[in-house]
Design a protein around this motif. Sequence first.
Motif, PDB file in Angstrom:
ATOM      1  N   THR A   1       0.857  -1.178   0.000  1.00 34.72           N
ATOM      2  CA  THR A   1       0.000   0.000   0.000  1.00 34.72           C
ATOM      3  C   THR A   1       0.892   1.227   0.000  1.00 34.72           C
TER       4      THR A   1
ATOM      5  N   ARG B   1      -0.414  -4.078  -8.320  1.00 30.68           N
ATOM      6  CA  ARG B   1      -1.199  -3.183  -7.463  1.00 30.68           C
ATOM      7  C   ARG B   1      -1.080  -1.766  -8.027  1.00 30.68           C
TER       8      ARG B   1
ATOM      9  N   GLN C   1      -5.515   2.251  -6.971  1.00 26.22           N
ATOM     10  CA  GLN C   1      -5.566   2.533  -5.538  1.00 26.22           C
ATOM     11  C   GLN C   1      -6.054   3.951  -5.264  1.00 26.22           C
ATOM     12  N   GLU C   2      -5.501   4.912  -5.994  1.00 24.79           N
ATOM     13  CA  GLU C   2      -5.869   6.299  -5.744  1.00 24.79           C
ATOM     14  C   GLU C   2      -7.317   6.560  -6.129  1.00 24.79           C
TER      15      GLU C   2
ATOM     16  N   ARG D   1      -9.669   5.025  -3.467  1.00 26.28           N
ATOM     17  CA  ARG D   1      -9.609   5.809  -2.221  1.00 26.28           C
ATOM     18  C   ARG D   1     -10.405   7.104  -2.337  1.00 26.28           C
TER      19      ARG D   1
ATOM     20  N   LEU E   1      -7.229  -6.686  -6.505  1.00 23.82           N
ATOM     21  CA  LEU E   1      -7.104  -5.392  -5.842  1.00 23.82           C
ATOM     22  C   LEU E   1      -8.441  -4.685  -5.712  1.00 23.82           C
TER      23      LEU E   1
ATOM     24  N   ALA F   1     -11.107   0.046  -0.571  1.00 28.68           N
ATOM     25  CA  ALA F   1      -9.834   0.619  -0.136  1.00 28.68           C
ATOM     26  C   ALA F   1      -9.620   0.413   1.358  1.00 28.68           C
TER      27      ALA F   1
ATOM     28  N   TRP G   1      -7.605  -2.752   2.355  1.00 20.78           N
ATOM     29  CA  TRP G   1      -6.185  -2.877   2.052  1.00 20.78           C
ATOM     30  C   TRP G   1      -5.350  -2.618   3.302  1.00 20.78           C
TER      31      TRP G   1
END
Length: 387
Positions: free
Chosen positions: A189, A298, A303-304, A307, A323, A364, A367
């Motif tokens: 992460t 990942r 991820q961004e 989130r 993911l 998110a 994670w």
Amino acid sequence: MTQLRTVQVLGGGSAGSSSHVRSLASGLVARGVRVTVCAPAELDRLYDYLGAGAHFVPLPRLGDPATVTALRNACIGADVVHAHGLQASVRAALALSAPCGGRASGGSVSGGTAFDGPASGASASGGGRTPLVTTWHSRNHLDGARGGVQRLLERRTVRAASVVLGTSSELVDRARRRGARDARLAPVTVPAARGPVCLHDGKARAELGAVDRPLLMAVGALERGRGYGTLLDAARSWRDLDPQPLLVIAGEGRERAALQRRITAEGLAVRLIGRRDDVAELLAAADVAVLPSRREARSLLAQEALRLGVPLVATAVGGVPELVGDAAELVPYGDAAALARAVRGLLEDADRRMDLAAAGRVQAGTWPTEDETVAHVLSVYDELAGR
């Protein structure tokens, strides 16, 4: 108990691995670990490893035999050496294989002792092995002779490593197939955006030219295999939408000139804005994020986006399904029609976008945190160092 010392090694330094090492260095230093980061000089300018409390050793360019010598010197006295990515792992294994006071050749990966079993550089005591940890952050796909060389390097480096950490289950399985004795899942992460980020920020949209039209955002190096050709194919089919969405791509790379020629020739509503240090703010302003890559583990963009609650359309490749779970629209790689339909469907369905935004934030939350990521890596170091 003596202070643990670790050396972190980066090669070319993708955004994911470079950000991870910055986070790792900061967290390890806070826990009393001495950290040295060995990487090309430009990476310290971008990620400020010195600012994280680490000692920084600039490495010569890739392919320069002096790289291995510099690494060898930096690793003397280390308890654990941790290499990130294939090229970094090759050089770290070569550096650790050289006898104390000797010189490892930077030009060969076969013959000698460079990859004969676990890395065997002298430890602080001078009589033991210095454990090598290698993290696989992503997987490149090369064809022909280059693909054969890549597979050879993968086999040699995983056999030289005490532990191989994979950021996705697919990468762990791949390392085991290559002969890793100890391969473990270690989801990475990377740091979330610092400070408040405003969704659909009017200032960012105005800068990009999307005040009165939908904004699509893609982020990543402009290289082959990132799926930008397919993305431009999809962009052609959005020209009948009113208003026509604007696709903005942040990143640099060797394919930029070719992509720009096509954008201009076909009159596509696409902007290439180069490398940016405000990607989180730009992404938060978008209506939909798009990840068209051929290979991902990942993904930083994924991820961004999750989130921030930005709806994501991504290719169902590598570690992406693992993911994102059900919090994104997944399409096959290289299928421009499927990609175009998924984006169009989200632009035409505000409720679906809201559902994905909420699901993304929930996903998110499952994670590991930055702190948990650092603690897990430190537990591996302690295990290998016999602490």
